[in-house]
Design a protein around this motif. Structure first.
Motif, PDB file in Angstrom:
ATOM      1  N   ASN A  64       0.818  -1.098  -0.244  1.00  0.00           N
ATOM      2  CA  ASN A  64       0.100   0.129  -0.049  1.00  0.00           C
ATOM      3  C   ASN A  64       0.861   1.261  -0.032  1.00  0.00           C
ATOM      4  OD1 ASN A  64      -2.478  -1.309   0.184  1.00  0.00           O
ATOM      5  ND2 ASN A  64      -2.292  -1.690   2.404  1.00  0.00           N
ATOM      6  N   VAL A  65       0.397   2.131  -0.687  1.00  0.00           N
ATOM      7  CA  VAL A  65       0.891   3.410  -0.411  1.00  0.00           C
ATOM      8  C   VAL A  65       0.295   4.164   0.439  1.00  0.00           C
ATOM      9  CG1 VAL A  65       1.570   5.740  -1.694  1.00  0.00           C
ATOM     10  CG2 VAL A  65       1.621   3.531  -3.134  1.00  0.00           C
ATOM     11  N   TRP A  66       1.001   4.327   1.685  1.00  0.00           N
ATOM     12  CA  TRP A  66       0.330   4.716   3.044  1.00  0.00           C
ATOM     13  C   TRP A  66      -0.032   6.240   2.843  1.00  0.00           C
ATOM     14  CZ3 TRP A  66      -1.923   1.782   5.671  1.00  0.00           C
ATOM     15  CH2 TRP A  66      -1.548   0.422   5.985  1.00  0.00           C
TER      16      TRP A  66
ATOM     17  N   ALA B   9      -3.470   5.726   1.835  1.00  0.00           N
ATOM     18  CA  ALA B   9      -4.313   4.645   2.234  1.00  0.00           C
ATOM     19  C   ALA B   9      -5.611   4.909   2.628  1.00  0.00           C
ATOM     20  CB  ALA B   9      -3.437   4.129   3.428  1.00  0.00           C
ATOM     21  N   ASN B  10      -6.401   4.120   2.520  1.00  0.00           N
ATOM     22  CA  ASN B  10      -8.081   3.977   3.086  1.00  0.00           C
ATOM     23  C   ASN B  10      -8.408   3.084   4.216  1.00  0.00           C
ATOM     24  OD1 ASN B  10      -8.308   1.647   1.464  1.00  0.00           O
ATOM     25  ND2 ASN B  10      -9.115   2.307  -0.187  1.00  0.00           N
ATOM     26  N   SER B  11      -9.476   3.004   4.532  1.00  0.00           N
ATOM     27  CA  SER B  11      -9.812   2.416   5.470  1.00  0.00           C
ATOM     28  C   SER B  11      -9.582   0.824   5.362  1.00  0.00           C
ATOM     29  CB  SER B  11     -11.262   2.482   5.954  1.00  0.00           C
ATOM     30  OG  SER B  11     -12.333   2.169   4.869  1.00  0.00           O
TER      31      SER B  11
ATOM     32  N   LEU C  94      -7.822  -2.097   7.672  1.00  0.00           N
ATOM     33  CA  LEU C  94      -8.359  -3.065   8.367  1.00  0.00           C
ATOM     34  C   LEU C  94      -7.457  -4.043   8.019  1.00  0.00           C
ATOM     35  CD1 LEU C  94     -11.941  -2.135   7.540  1.00  0.00           C
ATOM     36  CD2 LEU C  94     -11.085  -2.332  10.008  1.00  0.00           C
ATOM     37  N   THR C  95      -6.853  -4.098   6.690  1.00  0.00           N
ATOM     38  CA  THR C  95      -5.878  -5.233   6.284  1.00  0.00           C
ATOM     39  C   THR C  95      -4.832  -5.524   7.396  1.00  0.00           C
ATOM     40  OG1 THR C  95      -6.619  -4.852   4.038  1.00  0.00           O
ATOM     41  CG2 THR C  95      -4.833  -6.262   4.330  1.00  0.00           C
TER      42      THR C  95
ATOM     43  N   ARG D  11       1.147   5.301  10.877  1.00  0.00           N
ATOM     44  CA  ARG D  11       0.836   5.296   9.411  1.00  0.00           C
ATOM     45  C   ARG D  11      -0.210   6.606   9.305  1.00  0.00           C
ATOM     46  NH1 ARG D  11       3.433   1.177   9.496  1.00  0.00           N
ATOM     47  NH2 ARG D  11       3.421  -0.633   8.106  1.00  0.00           N
ATOM     48  N   PHE D  12      -1.067   6.750  10.264  1.00  0.00           N
ATOM     49  CA  PHE D  12      -2.005   7.740  10.513  1.00  0.00           C
ATOM     50  C   PHE D  12      -1.114   9.296  10.704  1.00  0.00           C
ATOM     51  CE2 PHE D  12      -5.704   4.926  12.280  1.00  0.00           C
ATOM     52  CZ  PHE D  12      -6.220   5.135  10.817  1.00  0.00           C
TER      53      PHE D  12
END
Length: 154
Positions: A70-72, A75-77, A81-82, A128-129
Motif C-alpha cells: 500500500n502507498v500509505w 491509504a484508505n480504511s 483493516l487489512t 501510519r496515520f
C-alpha cells in the motif's frame, strides 16, 4: 537497480520491526518489574526467543496480506483493516506456535501476547496515520500552487 518502492517497503518493515522490539522489550521490563523473582539469563533468553517468533510471524502475516504494497500516504480504511486483520492472524499463529513448542518457558501467556500484539498494531497504525496527516499538511500548499482554477459553463 532498486525501485523507490523497494526502499519504501524496506523502510516500513524496519519501522514496524523497531516498534515491535520497543513494545516487546517494554513488556519484558514491565513484567520483570512487577515480578517477585529476579531475572535469570535463561528466562530472558526464552522470552526473546518468543519475541523472535512473534515478530517474525507478525511481519510474515503482513507480507502475506500485502500490507507493505500500500502507498500509505493515500491509504484508505481497507488498508488499515487489512493491517489489523493481518496482525490478528499473525498474533494467533505466533501464540499457537509458541504454545505448540511444548516448552512452557517459551509461552508468555494469552493476555500478555494479546496485549503485545494489540499495542504493536496500535503503534504502527498511529505511525501510519501520523505519516498520512503530516504528508497532507506539508504538501497542502503545493496542491494549491500547481492547480489552475477552471470553470465549466454551459
Amino acid at each position: 537497480m532498486f525501485k523507490a518502492s523497494f526502499f519504501r517497503r524496506l523502510t516500513l518493515i524496519l519501522i514496524d520491526l523497531a516498534c515491535f522490539i520497543a513494545i516487546f522489550s517494554a513488556s519484558f521490563v514491565i513484567s520483570e518489574f512487577f515480578s517477585s523473582t529476579s531475572v535469570k539469563l535463561d528466562i530472558a533468553t526464552s522470552y526473546y526467543i518468543t519475541g523472535a517468533i512473534f515478530g517474525g510471524l507478525l511481519l510474515a502475516a503482513r507480507m502475506v496480506f500485502s500490507v507493505y504494497t500500500n502507498v500509505w500516504r493515500y491509504a484508505n480504511s481497507k488498508a488499515y483493516l487489512t493491517m489489523v486483520f493481518s496482525d490478528i492472524v499473525g498474533g494467533a499463529a505466533a501464540l499457537l506456535v509458541s504454545y505448540a513448542l511444548d516448552d512452557y518457558s517459551l509461552y508468555m501467556g494469552v493476555w500478555q501476547s494479546v496485549t503485545i500484539v494489540a499495542l504493536y498494531c496500535l503503534a504502527t497504525l498511529t505511525l501510519r496515520f501520523g505519516y498520512q496527516q503530516s504528508y497532507r499538511h506539508f504538501n497542502l500548499d503545493l496542491d494549491y500552487i500547481n492547480k489552475i482554477g477552471v470553470a465549466i459553463v454551459g
